[in-house]
Design an enzyme around this catalytic site. Sequence first.
Site, PDB file in Angstrom:
ATOM      1  CE  LYS A 119      -4.491   0.963   0.199  1.00  0.00           C
ATOM      2  NZ  LYS A 119      -5.627   0.158  -0.266  1.00  0.00           N
ATOM      3  CG  ASP A 159      -7.112   3.411  -1.134  1.00  0.00           C
ATOM      4  OD1 ASP A 159      -7.780   2.374  -1.137  1.00  0.00           O
ATOM      5  OD2 ASP A 159      -6.973   4.103  -0.091  1.00  0.00           O
TER       6      ASP A 159
END
Length: 431
Positions: A119, A159
């Site tokens: 991430k 995201d």
Amino acid sequence: MSQHQNNLNPDSEAHLNGPLFQNALTTFDEAAKIINCDPNVAARLRKPRRSLTVSIPVRMDDYSVKVFTGYRVQYNSTLGPYKGGIRFHQNVDLPEVVGLAALMTFKNSVLGLPLGGAKGGVCVDPTRLSRTEKQNLTRRYTSEISAFVGPTKDIPAPDVGTDPQTMAWFMDTYSQEQGGYAQPGVVTGKPVEIGGSLGRNHATGLGVIYVCERAMEVNQMQMAGARIAIQGFGNVGSFAAKFAHERGARVVAVSDVTGGIFNGDGLNIPEVIEHVKQNKGVKGFPGSQTMTNEELLEVECDALLPCALEGQIDTHNAERIKAKIIIEGANGPVTNLATKILVANGKFIAPDTIANGGGVIVSYFEWVQDIMSFFWEEADVDAKLKGIILKAFDNVYKFKLEKNIDMRTAAMAASISRLEKAMLLRGLYPR
Ligand code: NAD
């Protein structure tokens, strides 16, 4: 050896103390115990492999230079290249990114994808940036992490706060740094014109409905005629509502930041979608009753699909949830403690790692198509998505029955089990 001797500087582990990561570790430890996970493997899986922090100097529109902080955490790559989104938000910090990277690792594993977990993020409020400033930030962030990403290394995706345009800038910057050769496989979630996949936009909502149908099947229910309530009417919630409506379900309630709307006979979802386009929210939809988000969660229905935010069902309202099944379209909408209450009350929860896996599954397809330079029809994408997401559901459901545990713990157990086998086969370098 005492904890102190083992870890001479406790501050060096501060990035592991975030609530999101600690919460994930609680489920991890419970599941690892159930499957008797090799302790050496478990110890390795409890920590991220690499955490990169970068400074990102950006020329602002007024010619000043602001220096932002960005991260990329590569959690585990046993199963394949790292994969996970990039978040632009003012609350981003290293502990949060570590937690999100761990969740991606467990999600990609339970879904059976040949991908590891990662991430990234930048601590910035993107709504306060002009388009040029956002582009400058994206390009410099890409450049700062470019040695660590690539189609065979680590493949980011959008995201919160990032979108297909951001991915296009990411792909362009990376490609320029590779001698100017187009490298579409370095990120997913791109516009279709530069190597994005058909079907990506609706993938998560469609996956939610595939999972909902299967969850109904194993609970002797059926989609046609079922009463469904959906919290959140954005990308995930609105497509989930559309696909449920098309399958003959009665979508009795939906909500967004403007509030909730209810119609016991079922809302006309295509008209609600039109209404949202015109009015920027579901509020005021003709022929519906108004309800609060809190009321929506507790409405009389067969299936509840929380598709908005995390932590919506907690110990305060878990006892009042009437739906028989809950499909987690959002990430973490039901807390761990609420899960225990709901399961004790006979509710069936399809956990987020599977239920909202449609997004990363089609991201995986996008990467595959980019590498092959051969693009699929939308119907092919949808069909392959169905195959993968239902296989993951069935595998976890089998685990649940075998071990007599809830679906959330079963999903984590299935995930760790796959990682454990792969890690033991690969061994430890050097041994
Ligand atoms: P989105 O921004 O498109 O939509 C969010 C929706 O939630 C909007 O309708 C918004 O009005 C609503 N909302 C916000 N605050 C609310 C509140 N307090 N009460 C009720 N509704 C509220 O976001 P999205 O892409 O649909 O993502 C929703 C969730 O699904 C997030 O948890 C996200 O992490 C998760 N998710 C998304 C994807 C994807 O592919 N988009 C994939 C996996 C997981």
